[in-house]
Design a protein around this motif. Sequence first.
Motif, short mmCIF file in Angstrom:
data_model
loop_
_atom_site.label_atom_id
_atom_site.label_comp_id
_atom_site.label_asym_id
_atom_site.label_seq_id
_atom_site.Cartn_x
_atom_site.Cartn_y
_atom_site.Cartn_z
N UNK A 171 42.98 41.32 72.09
CA UNK A 171 43.55 40.65 70.86
C UNK A 171 45.20 40.66 71.13
N UNK A 172 45.89 41.46 70.41
CA UNK A 172 47.53 41.45 70.75
C UNK A 172 47.82 41.48 72.24
N UNK A 173 47.08 42.14 72.98
CA UNK A 173 47.01 42.38 74.45
C UNK A 173 45.69 42.26 74.92
N UNK A 220 40.38 33.09 65.45
CA UNK A 220 39.04 33.60 64.84
C UNK A 220 38.18 34.44 65.97
N UNK A 221 37.99 33.80 67.07
CA UNK A 221 36.97 34.25 68.22
C UNK A 221 37.56 35.59 68.71
N UNK A 259 38.48 41.30 58.19
CA UNK A 259 38.24 40.29 59.47
C UNK A 259 37.78 39.06 58.53
N UNK A 260 37.00 39.25 57.58
CA UNK A 260 36.31 38.36 56.44
C UNK A 260 37.61 37.46 55.97
N UNK A 265 41.06 32.74 55.77
CA UNK A 265 42.52 32.07 55.71
C UNK A 265 42.65 31.18 56.85
N UNK A 266 42.05 31.32 58.15
CA UNK A 266 42.12 30.42 59.20
C UNK A 266 41.41 29.04 58.80
#
Length: 275
Positions: A171-173, A220-221, A259-260, A265-266
Amino acid sequence: MPAFICTACGTQYPPSDVPPKQCVICEEERQYVPPGGQGWTTLERLRVDRQTAFRQYEPGIFGLGPQPNFAIGQRAVLVRTPNGNILWDCTAFIDDATVEILEALGGVAAIAISHPHFYTTHAEWTRALGCKVYMHAADAKWVMRPDVNIVHWEGDTHSLLPGVTLIRCGGHFPGGTVLHWAGGAQGRGVVCSGDILSITTDNKFVSFMRSYPNFIPLSGREVVHIQRAMQPFSFETIYGHYMDRVIRHNGKAVLDASVTRYIAALNGTARPEGE
Ligand SMILES: [Zn+2]
Ligand SMILES: [Zn+2]
């Protein structure tokens, strides 16, 4: 020679006569160079007017970090287990009092760090505490101060001590890691998440970003991957990036709901149009 520390992100560089020309971590899109320009300091300078504050969250878990705050506001978490203590994440500030208090609490068997924004002064900490520091190999290129005490672990999980597991979420890294301690929260489990799972300001959800200061979201992935990486683990409490970011109860359900919410939102399905 001093080992200079970036005042914006807390990253320490190898000893040198003059400060580095730029901070590689701050120049990258996940961080930022302050509008006033790059600043540098040293541990000696920081020790003039700072000290480490400790906060006990629950039996076996302390948060610790400098007062006044420094750089990104990093704080570390001491996880005290029957099989040894782990220091989770790192702060740029360390002094003799910090080390003596940690030794009195049973010492530190190993340090583990979530991602490069917390690498800070890792070489000072491992030297002072006589231990190794675990960082995920996928982020090895972001180590600005190479050191013999660094252990670059690979794969998706790594068992540090009985009941203490590092989980690579990405994710972030790419090597973004959280720590799970099964014995925390009276045996219901805790997660120390850094900002790999970032606790929201209302302390009700977590969220996910590639860059927090520059507002670059994850796909999202990537977020579903984080959820899958956490799926085998149960946990009641989540300790986030800052001293006051804690989700006390139902941590696993909070992650799933978060996560949901993020995916909705995306996708534009979070609420009726116009609201
Ligand atoms: Zn920096
Ligand atoms: Zn970060």
